[in-house]
Design an enzyme around this catalytic site. Structure first.
Site, PDB file in Angstrom:
ATOM      1  CG  PHE A 146      -3.668   7.610   9.860  1.00 37.81           C
ATOM      2  CD1 PHE A 146      -5.029   7.691  10.034  1.00 37.81           C
ATOM      3  CD2 PHE A 146      -3.157   6.499   9.201  1.00 37.81           C
ATOM      4  CE1 PHE A 146      -5.885   6.704   9.577  1.00 37.81           C
ATOM      5  CE2 PHE A 146      -3.995   5.500   8.731  1.00 37.81           C
ATOM      6  CZ  PHE A 146      -5.365   5.603   8.919  1.00 37.81           C
ATOM      7  CE1 TYR A 186     -21.348  28.436  46.735  1.00 36.43           C
ATOM      8  CE2 TYR A 186     -22.084  27.279  44.765  1.00 36.43           C
ATOM      9  CZ  TYR A 186     -22.099  27.427  46.135  1.00 36.43           C
ATOM     10  OH  TYR A 186     -22.846  26.577  46.895  1.00 36.43           O
ATOM     11  NE  ARG A 242     -17.476  30.359  49.510  1.00 39.97           N
ATOM     12  CZ  ARG A 242     -18.590  29.631  49.688  1.00 39.97           C
ATOM     13  NH1 ARG A 242     -18.519  28.386  50.132  1.00 39.97           N
ATOM     14  NH2 ARG A 242     -19.762  30.153  49.437  1.00 39.97           N
ATOM     15  CG  ASN A 297      -1.132   8.955   5.784  1.00 38.53           C
ATOM     16  OD1 ASN A 297      -2.045   8.950   6.593  1.00 38.53           O
ATOM     17  ND2 ASN A 297      -1.191   8.326   4.619  1.00 38.53           N
ATOM     18  CD  GLU A 356      -9.465   7.935   4.237  1.00 38.03           C
ATOM     19  OE1 GLU A 356      -9.929   9.095   4.343  1.00 38.03           O
ATOM     20  OE2 GLU A 356      -8.450   7.666   3.586  1.00 38.03           O
ATOM     21  CG  HIS A 358      -4.851  13.789  -0.997  1.00 33.55           C
ATOM     22  ND1 HIS A 358      -5.042  13.088  -2.167  1.00 33.55           N
ATOM     23  CD2 HIS A 358      -5.143  12.920   0.004  1.00 33.55           C
ATOM     24  CE1 HIS A 358      -5.423  11.853  -1.890  1.00 33.55           C
ATOM     25  NE2 HIS A 358      -5.494  11.728  -0.576  1.00 33.55           N
ATOM     26  CE1 TYR A 417      -3.530   2.697   0.635  1.00 30.77           C
ATOM     27  CE2 TYR A 417      -2.070   3.461   2.389  1.00 30.77           C
ATOM     28  CZ  TYR A 417      -3.158   3.670   1.559  1.00 30.77           C
ATOM     29  OH  TYR A 417      -3.870   4.839   1.643  1.00 30.77           O
TER      30      TYR A 417
END
Length: 511
Positions: free
Chosen positions: A330, A282, A285, A196, A416, A83, A53
């Site tokens: 990844f 509050y 404090r 990646n 994915e 990409h 791959y």
């Protein structure tokens, strides 16, 4: 300063020095050797003709498509171009520089199978201050920050865009030519290795941790100033109170606030007053309980970031024994969760700060301070609308505190099918921290107005330092003025280090 990338990576301090400064980057000889050894394994795979791959196959849903040897370089270039599909405004220079340095770090670990010249090309961009134009939208946080990293890689090919010094966009080819650099040609696996990984979200998380560490200390400072201005008590911050609930961050914030309140005529003026409230509200404090919980969350996030700094998040990875294995390293879930947790924590620190501001401005709760901290309420509105602004920012932070990491969207033909949204989580965290800076700035101004109105009583040393800083740009209580520039100056005081250094020069370091 020179930051050296070793086979075990870089430090968080090194990332900050490169991202936010002018530090130069070098790759150590040992890292070059690690990359060369990793590359030799990929070369052996190429000669053997094995289907692997990212080396001899397509990507994502096309992982089962075999690529002929003569087209594998073309495959890597096509990968980068396809990409680099982001859209929107460019990410800030510091984010892009952090991302590029962390990609060099990833390659230098010697598990990506790239030639050393690929890492050198990224180093050249950093050292020549060439910042790729990286659009804000495009990353899902798995397989890492694909689109943002692809926009960086495209410049190495002499393509894409670069962020000009004046904010304009110039071509990658022109930027390389102006710097005397030449484009590179990618070989098998190298395009995939450039994109990646979790570098964008990690870079943003590292910077956020640095920013929030400072802001939490400043939150202790502004809380102490507000408590002093409202005639609060320092008894809830005594160490003995926090030893019986030993959350580390709570103890640190309480100790800070207790120290900041000492040496004050204002505090002494009502210490034994029987009319004085037995318990403060509050928001006064419980300041160390909220800021302290944020400190503990920050410590968790720093641990996650430190682990990621020594992690191999590439896919596939080239192992020293010759195996090339697909991984899920990844996936940005650890970073996305950490960024979301920090956004929640920071939003709450801002929320309790705004509550103290509202109390300071309310004549029925501020213990005899004038309405809206103006000596002449009615004609003048004082800080009334500054609190409106703070309230709007708190509401904004509540929306931004909604976690991004639970919002997975499947992509790539269901290959994915679960993504981290870590980029989105880290990006919105930056906005939350910017908003927190504004909220603390409003509190700083309001608290100092309150201290000024307690004259002739003298505040604590920390209060005197804050008054000197704030009076320089805000003056003393009087007729209303154009408030926006005053708030901007207060923001700069909160984000800067001068006031804190002044206080620490007298009290010693605050945690």
């Amino acid at each position: 300063m020179i930051v050296t990338v070793e086979p075990d990576g870089v430090s968080a301090a090194g990332v900050l020095a490169v991202a936010r400064g002018t530090a130069q980057v070098v790759v150590s000889p040992a890292a070059v050797e690690a990359m060369a050894a990793s590359r030799s394994i990929v070369d052996d795979i190429e000669r053997d003709g094995r289907p692997v791959y990212g080396v001899s196959t397509g990507f994502g849903a096309l992982a089962n498509t075999f690529i002929a040897p003569e087209r594998r370089a073309e495959l890597q270039h096509a990968l980068i171009r396809s990409h680099a599909a982001g859209i929107g405004a460019p990410m800030p220079r510091e984010v892009v520089r952090a991302m590029m340095l962390l990609r060099v770090r990833s390659l230098a670990l010697g598990r990506s199978g790239v030639r050393p010249l690929v890492a050198d090309a990224l180093v050249n961009l950093l050292n020549h201050d060439i910042t790729p134009w990286v659009p804000e939208h495009g990353s899902l946080g798995a397989s890492g920050d694909l689109a943002p990293l692809a926009h960086c890689a495209l410049v190495l090919l002499g393509e894409g865009w670069v962020l000009g010094k004046d904010g304009t966009r110039i071509t990658g080819a022109d930027a390389l030519h102006a710097a005397g650099l030449a484009p590179i040609e990618l070989s098998s696996k190298e395009g995939l290795a450039l994109i990646n990984g979790t570098d964008g979200m990690l870079g943003m998380l590292l910077m956020a941790c640095d920013d929030l560490g400072h802001l939490l200390t400043m939150a202790d400072v502004t809380a102490a100033l507000s408590i002093e201005a409202m005639l609060g008590t320092d008894r809830p911050f005594h160490p003995s109170i926090h030893e019986i609930r030993p959350h580390p961050g709570q103890g640190i914030s309480a100790a800070n606030i207790h120290r900041l309140l000492q040496g004050s005529e204002i505090m002494d003026s009502h210490r034994d007053d029987l009319v004085h409230a037995v318990q403060d509200a509050y928001s006064m404090r419980c300041a160390p309980q909220v800021a302290g919980a944020a400190r503990d969350t920050l410590e968790f996030a720093r641990t996650v970031a430190a682990r990621e700094l020594i992690s191999v998040a590439d896919n596939p990875v080239v192992l020293p024994d010759g195996r090339v294995e697909s991984t899920g390293n990844f996936h940005g879930a650890p970073l996305g969760f950490a960024a979301d947790f920090l956004a929640i924590a920071a939003a709450e620190v801002g929320s309790i700060s705004e509550r103290r501001v509202d109390r300071l401005l309310d004549v029925t709760r501020s213990r005899e301070l004038p309405a809206f901290l103006t000596p002449d309420p009615g004609v003048n509105s004082g800080l009334m609308i500054a609190q409106y602004t703070a309230a709007g920012i708190v509401a904004d932070n509540r929306r931004l505190a909604a976690p991004a990491s639970v919002d997975s969207i499947p992509t790539s033909g269901m290959q994915e099918d679960h993504v981290s949204m870590g980029w989105a989580a880290a990006k919105k965290l930056r906005t939350v921290l910017d908003n927190l800076t504004s909220l603390l700035a409003v509190e700083l101004l309001a608290a100092c107005r309150g201290l000024q109105l307690r004259t002739p009583l003298t505040p604590s040393p920390a209060g005197r330092a804050a008054l000197a800083a704030v009076t320089a740009f805000a003056g003393t209580p009087g007729p209303d003025v154009f408030l926006a520039p005053v708030l901007e100056a207060a923001r700069a005081t909160i984000s800067g280090r001068v006031l804190l250094e002044t206080i620490e020069a007298d009290l010693g370091p605050l945690a």
